[in-house]
Scaffold this active site. Sequence first.
Site, PDB file in Angstrom:
ATOM      1  N   GLY A 413       0.832  -1.193   0.000  1.00  0.00           N
ATOM      2  CA  GLY A 413       0.000   0.000   0.000  1.00  0.00           C
ATOM      3  C   GLY A 413       0.866   1.241   0.000  1.00  0.00           C
ATOM      4  N   GLN A 414       0.248   2.341  -0.376  1.00  0.00           N
ATOM      5  CA  GLN A 414       0.961   3.604  -0.364  1.00  0.00           C
ATOM      6  C   GLN A 414       0.155   4.597   0.443  1.00  0.00           C
ATOM      7  OE1 GLN A 414       1.542   3.895  -4.615  1.00  0.00           O
ATOM      8  NE2 GLN A 414       3.691   4.320  -4.290  1.00  0.00           N
ATOM      9  N   GLY A 415       0.822   5.345   1.286  1.00  0.00           N
ATOM     10  CA  GLY A 415       0.094   6.286   2.116  1.00  0.00           C
ATOM     11  C   GLY A 415       0.832   7.593   2.214  1.00  0.00           C
ATOM     12  N   GLY A 416       0.369   8.410   3.135  1.00  0.00           N
ATOM     13  CA  GLY A 416       0.946   9.728   3.286  1.00  0.00           C
ATOM     14  C   GLY A 416       2.423   9.710   3.612  1.00  0.00           C
ATOM     15  N   THR A 419       5.701   4.233   1.270  1.00  0.00           N
ATOM     16  CA  THR A 419       5.218   3.022   0.614  1.00  0.00           C
ATOM     17  C   THR A 419       5.505   1.825   1.507  1.00  0.00           C
ATOM     18  OG1 THR A 419       5.898   4.073  -1.412  1.00  0.00           O
ATOM     19  CG2 THR A 419       5.313   1.768  -1.557  1.00  0.00           C
ATOM     20  N   VAL A 420       4.541   0.908   1.614  1.00  0.00           N
ATOM     21  CA  VAL A 420       4.725  -0.271   2.455  1.00  0.00           C
ATOM     22  C   VAL A 420       4.926  -1.503   1.576  1.00  0.00           C
ATOM     23  CG1 VAL A 420       3.775  -1.655   4.313  1.00  0.00           C
ATOM     24  CG2 VAL A 420       3.247   0.774   4.194  1.00  0.00           C
ATOM     25  N   ASP A 531      -4.977   9.831  14.575  1.00  0.00           N
ATOM     26  CA  ASP A 531      -5.662   9.516  13.324  1.00  0.00           C
ATOM     27  C   ASP A 531      -6.386   8.178  13.441  1.00  0.00           C
ATOM     28  OD1 ASP A 531      -6.579   9.998  10.819  1.00  0.00           O
ATOM     29  OD2 ASP A 531      -4.718   9.551   9.772  1.00  0.00           O
TER      30      ASP A 531
END
Length: 730
Positions: A413-416, A419-420, A531
């Site tokens: 996944g990619q987030g703020g 990248t994981v 969050d």
Amino acid sequence: MFQILLLLGSLLLHEQGSQAAPLVKGNCTQKCGEVTIPFPFGIGTGCFLDEWYEIVCQESSNGSVPVLNKANLRVLNISLPDYNGNTNGIINVSLPILYSSNVSCGVNKSFAPVSLKGSQFVFSESRNVFAAVGCGIRFLMDDTKSAIIGCTSSCGADNDVVGNVTCSGSDGCCQTTITSDLQAFSVNFQPNNGTVGNNECKYAFLGDRSQFVPATTDFDELRASGRFAAVLEWGIAESSEPALEIYNYDYISGDSYYCSTVGFNLGYRVAMPFLQCSCRGGFTGNPYIRHGCEDIDECEDPANRCSGRKCVNRRGYYDCVEGRGSNTIKFLLIGIGAGLGALLLLLFLWLSYKFMMKRKEIKLKERYFKQNGGLLLQQQLHSSENNVDNSKLFDSKDLEKATDNFNKNRILGQGGQGTVYKGMLADGGIVAIKKSKAIDKGKVEQFINEIAILSQINHRNVVKLLGCCLETELPLLVYEFIPNGTLFQYLHAPNEEFIVSWDTRLRIATEVAGALSYLHSSASIPIYHRDIKSTNILLDDKYCAKVADFGTSKSVMLDQTHVTTRVQGTFGYLDPEYFQSSQFTDKSDVYSFGVVLVELLTGQKPISFLRDDEERNLASYFLLSMDDNRLFDIVDAEVLKQGKKEGIVAFASLARSCLNLHGKTRPPMKEVAIELERIRKLENPAMKHGHTQEKRKTKTCWESAVSTDIIALPDQQSFVSIESSYTSSI
Ligand SMILES: *[C@@H]1O[C@H](CO)[C@@H](O)[C@H](O)[C@H]1NC(C)=O
Ligand SMILES: *[C@@H]1O[C@H](CO)[C@@H](O)[C@H](O)[C@H]1NC(C)=O
Ligand SMILES: *[C@@H]1O[C@H](CO)[C@@H](O)[C@H](O)[C@H]1NC(C)=O
Ligand SMILES: *[C@@H]1O[C@H](CO)[C@@H](O)[C@H](O)[C@H]1NC(C)=O
Ligand SMILES: *[C@@H]1O[C@H](CO)[C@@H](O)[C@H](O)[C@H]1NC(C)=O
Ligand SMILES: *[C@@H]1O[C@H](CO)[C@@H](O)[C@H](O)[C@H]1NC(C)=O
Ligand SMILES: *[C@@H]1O[C@H](CO)[C@@H](O)[C@H](O)[C@H]1NC(C)=O
Ligand SMILES: *[C@@H]1O[C@H](CO)[C@@H](O)[C@H](O)[C@H]1NC(C)=O
């Protein structure tokens, strides 16, 4: 020669052209003069979002000039938010200068002060400066509402602007910063100390900080021009059509774009939340248009040569694969034939090159390690007594091997924050590896502190940080791998196969509450998550909840020195009190958790286009329904079927108290956890007697992840052990 041939080959392989990604709707005009006009801005009916975003392209002797029609402002440039560059959307405009007198300033035309009231635009606080020129004058901005803004200017003996101007206030020019909510202003010219000649020209303006350099400014020209460049920040209203479409289509983020809510700190006045969206890395275009972010063909970029291997463009990234095109083979054969003699020389050069690179690599690793605060971390770990090897420093080589050189196929996944990747360590352990985005040097200390704190958290419902690697340019974080996705996916999965039982919901709520309670009160330094949302709650192979993503969380100690003017969080979960005051407290986490409770109770998404305007936000929908005594109309059918009335009501009133508008009256996380545990026992006395009514294909913490046709009823022993380990963790 080798290299040249290979380069030729790879160039021949990538001849196909690419189309520019769309920035406007349909057939709308994309440019006015030199300025690109991206949607929500637009020229002509149907091309812009609403009247505030309408651009009129005016013809002048110098060519076409775009004008923001409603605000009557000349536009110099419009840019979309850049999530990677951490900038909001900005509009460069040309703003009129405000004069004290038409006559003495020699201007024929007077400009009306600009007002942006009612729009989703503000004058940028960080990029503008308010400047004023004149002698013995107090320049006061009128109409600013939240603060008094102004400056005082005096002059030298000759009562004129002094030659070498720095705009310090004593040289006939003064400047000051503005507030973050400024949408309109005019200027009041007040005499400051007696002697003010009425026949001299005084003027003031708001200007782009990067373009107003007093020492080199020609003030006569400035006065005569009547305009100066300024910067607006823009967003779209949370209730506007594209915003809702984005939410409805794919909550908050798709694979090609990412959105977050940005708001300004307005003290206790109504805040102006707006949605900021940006295409993800590897994509380009306009996220405000549906399917507006298009894949970039990275292979067209000469910087991405695959050194001999074939470049293949994939969605969001590129790959280098074995195998060459026929052209390349021809070139290769010629190359080998002709260059046989040169090969020996090449080999020698290559070996010495390799040797030098190796040395350079070691040096670089050392530099990155220092730059990323590695020494600081080592120090911290040695100085704290209780942890021995909780936090591990991984070797960059090992992590490269584990992720197959950060192979794009391993992306989870990619987030703020980055990248994981999924990785397998040499010992066979599966881990998730997060490659951080560049962190700015000043934040290194905080980053290290976060690693140090997180590695000390040992709670079965918090994702475990196994360690990190600081030898690479961008730091890598290594977490335990959680296989079963997020609570959001589990709850809102479109297929009917997984029915989430009431008992499972209660258990997940209790586990998360336990974890948060631990973070707030039991950890050595209180940690606020900041969050909490269902997409940040992961489910492991036994469907136990794991709280994840501590990227935005802060320990209280660090936070005290940090004043924030930008509220960040996720729309739908954001504590309204925090939004207004910018003060994040433990009760803000309680609010977000309250929204998760409502999500569990109703099975509905935090934002839904399917509900009416005022009920679009799940929290308000829930509170309104409670007030109208309609609780049982909105509770999920599955919960109604399985739950007892008493338990559902207790759960709902707990959620309601978490959602209280006043943070002080929300219960602390510890109480929430205890109350949830009580409700769980109340609802499921079967847990003690060892039999249950459950006959569905539900997945629970103790059943296997793979759903089979035979439902194994858990035996009494496993219930007891789960229970006791659970209570001990609270
Ligand atoms: C856009 O223009 C093309 C050709 O000029 C036309 O075929 C098409 O119908 C237009 N689309 C819209 C939405 O106006
Ligand atoms: C045209 O452009 C020139 C140079 O950019 C500028 O000096 C001039 O004032 C402009 N004229 C108008 C009418 O905007
Ligand atoms: C306008 O803004 C875009 C996006 O930031 C930038 O790429 C472009 O160079 C700017 N144009 C001018 C004339 O500054
Ligand atoms: C727009 O404003 C930004 C921020 O001050 C500045 O860097 C940029 O040069 C400006 N662009 C134009 C075209 O004025
Ligand atoms: C400047 O002149 C305009 C008309 O040209 C007039 O409406 C305005 O009031 C004048 N302003 C001042 C400060 O004299
Ligand atoms: C201002 O107006 C006067 C007469 O109305 C005219 O003679 C003069 O040229 C104008 N000045 C400018 C700068 O336009
Ligand atoms: C005005 O300025 C004079 C000297 O420049 C100073 O002595 C006096 O106190 C000032 N008055 C006020 C009201 O600031
Ligand atoms: C002030 O003026 C002098 C000469 O005019 C110049 O050398 C110096 O750089 C100026 N100082 C600033 C801060 O611009």
